[in-house]
Structures are given as C-alpha cells and as structure tokens.
Design an enzyme around this catalytic site. Structure first.
Site, short mmCIF file in Angstrom:
data_model
loop_
_atom_site.label_atom_id
_atom_site.label_comp_id
_atom_site.label_asym_id
_atom_site.label_seq_id
_atom_site.Cartn_x
_atom_site.Cartn_y
_atom_site.Cartn_z
N LEU A 102 -16.25 36.99 -9.77
CA LEU A 102 -15.48 38.34 -9.90
C LEU A 102 -14.24 37.32 -9.25
O LEU A 102 -14.39 36.33 -8.19
CB LEU A 102 -16.14 38.76 -8.93
CG LEU A 102 -17.23 39.44 -9.24
CD1 LEU A 102 -18.55 40.45 -7.98
CD2 LEU A 102 -17.49 40.94 -10.10
N ASP A 103 -12.85 38.37 -8.82
CA ASP A 103 -11.43 37.84 -8.77
C ASP A 103 -12.36 37.42 -7.24
O ASP A 103 -12.72 38.71 -6.30
CB ASP A 103 -10.19 38.76 -8.72
CG ASP A 103 -10.22 39.27 -10.98
OD1 ASP A 103 -10.25 38.12 -11.03
OD2 ASP A 103 -10.66 40.41 -10.75
N GLN A 104 -11.35 36.89 -6.24
CA GLN A 104 -11.16 36.91 -5.01
C GLN A 104 -11.27 37.78 -4.49
O GLN A 104 -11.67 38.86 -3.33
CB GLN A 104 -9.95 36.31 -4.27
CG GLN A 104 -8.85 36.07 -3.80
CD GLN A 104 -8.50 36.80 -3.69
OE1 GLN A 104 -8.85 37.34 -2.49
NE2 GLN A 104 -6.82 37.68 -3.81
#
Ligand code: URA
Length: 241
Positions: A102-104
């Site tokens: 997942l993106d930050q």
C-alpha cells in the site's frame, strides 16, 4: 521435532542462541522447565513459554494489519515509518514480508506472512484477488466517471484495460470501488484517468477479509479459517488462469 529446532523455527534466534536459552532454563513446556535442547516435541497444538511469556507454535504466520498513514511497506523506510515497526524481533526473525504494497499515504488492510508460496501466489500478476477500496476525491464524482471506471480505462505503460468490478458512490466526494488487479498506484491512476483525483485512500477488504474492528496500527493473526479462505481464493483464481 527437537526443542532447539522448534524454537529456532519460531524466530528465537540462531540454533546456538536457542540451545543457550534452553540450557539456561528459560523455556517451559506444559509449565515445566525443559533444559535439554534435543527434547523431542509434538508440535500439534503446542504452546510453550520463553522467559515466562507464552507462545503458540505456528508453522507459518499470517497477519492482517490495519496500516496507518505515513507508514511504508518496506524494511528500509526512507521518509516515513515502516510497517515492520509494529512487529517484535521474534516475528522479524521469521522474515515476515508484506503481501503486496500500500502507498505510504494509504490506510487499511495489508497482509504479512513468512509463507513464501502464499505470498507469491497472492501477488502473482496473473492473480485476480478482489480488493475493495474506499476513497475521498478532489472533485465531485460524476455518472460519466462511474461508467468509465466500470467499463475500464487504459493506464500509461500498462497493457490492457483496468476496470472496477464494483463501483458505489457513497457521497458526492466518496467512492467505494473493487478491483482485481494490482498494478502500481492502480486506484489513484484509474481515478486520474477519468479526470478526478484521489485525496484519501483506504483498503477495506481483500477477498472476504475485512478489518473493521481493528484500530489503526493494530494487527491480528488470521484464524485457520481465514487462512484457508485466502488459500481457497488462490486455488479458485489459479484454476481460471
Ligand atoms: N492503489 C493505489 O493507488 N494505491 C494503493 O496504495 C493501493 C492501490
């Protein structure tokens, strides 16, 4: 299985370190200290304690974490925290990895495991594991955008068409969408492709697995049934490739 090997397999350090723990009397089985590293164990339903803390034997671990914002899914996080900060040395020694990324700035459900086969199968590019995302958008979501997302959009440098299997407008600026591929920044790029922009992104579901009861930063071991359901999902998907 020998006690020293069992301890090593559970993340308690090198064989030598495990031998030392056992010889020092730190390890108990059924509330009794066992100080022989070569003690033979039945690992079925095994509980043991090390320095007074009880542990359950797990051949492999399958973990669901509710990821907060500002955490990266990498071991060497550069600008933010790492999701691995949530786990102790024992789990880290087992070599747990994120199942996908997942993106930050994305929150929500991420799986971690030390089962390499499970990880590979779930992240295989040909796999079509359904994932449900909820998002807040910069602009009002139009009927035309909903239709385009359902019909599919092209993404730069990717082959094929990327369509949502379920699109529900929750409010003027909130959308729930299920996708079954997993290319880089897929949701954000799909929304950009239809002329909108994701402001906030949350993964609510993978397959049938949801995390509604977990606070951000909390994690659980998946139950045997949940692991089985995830494995069945892989089997079903493999059979249609
Ligand atoms: N799609 C994105 O754009 N970002 C994520 O973190 C997950 C899916």
């Amino acid at each position: 299985m020998f006690l020293e090997k069992m301890l090593q397999s559970q993340g308690f350090g090198s064989r030598k370190h495990c031998q030392q723990l056992i010889k020092n009397g730190a390890v108990e089985i059924n509330q009794t200290v066992v100080d022989s590293p070569k003690y033979k164990l039945d690992i079925d339903q095994l509980c043991f304690s090390v320095h007074g803390t009880t542990h359950q034997y797990r051949e492999k671990v399958y973990i669901a974490l509710n990821k907060p914002q500002n955490y990266e899914c990498s071991h060497q996080a550069t600008h933010h925290f790492s999701v691995f900060d949530f786990f102790d040395d024992i789990l880290m020694n087992r070599g747990i990895q994120c199942v996908g990324r997942l993106d930050q700035d994305t929150t929500g459900l991420i799986l971690l495991t030390d089962d390499g086969q499970f990880l590979q199968a779930l992240t295989h590019p040909k796999k079509h594991v359904p994932k449900v995302y909820k998002m807040q958008t910069a602009d009002p979501i139009t009927d035309e955008q909903l239709l385009q997302l359902e019909q599919g959009v092209e993404l730069r440098n990717e082959n094929g068409v990327f369509a949502a299997t379920q699109v529900v407008r929750l409010t003027e600026y909130e959308l729930q969408m299920a996708i079954h591929q997993g290319v880089y920044h897929q949701v954000k790029r799909m929304l950009a492709a239809v002329g909108n922009k994701v402001e906030k992104l949350h993964r609510a579901q993978i397959g049938q697995l949801r995390l509604d009861h977990l606070a951000e930063g909390e994690w659980i071991y998946l139950s045997a049934e949940q692991v089985l359901a995830a494995k069945n999902l892989i089997e079903q998907e493999l059979s249609i490739i």
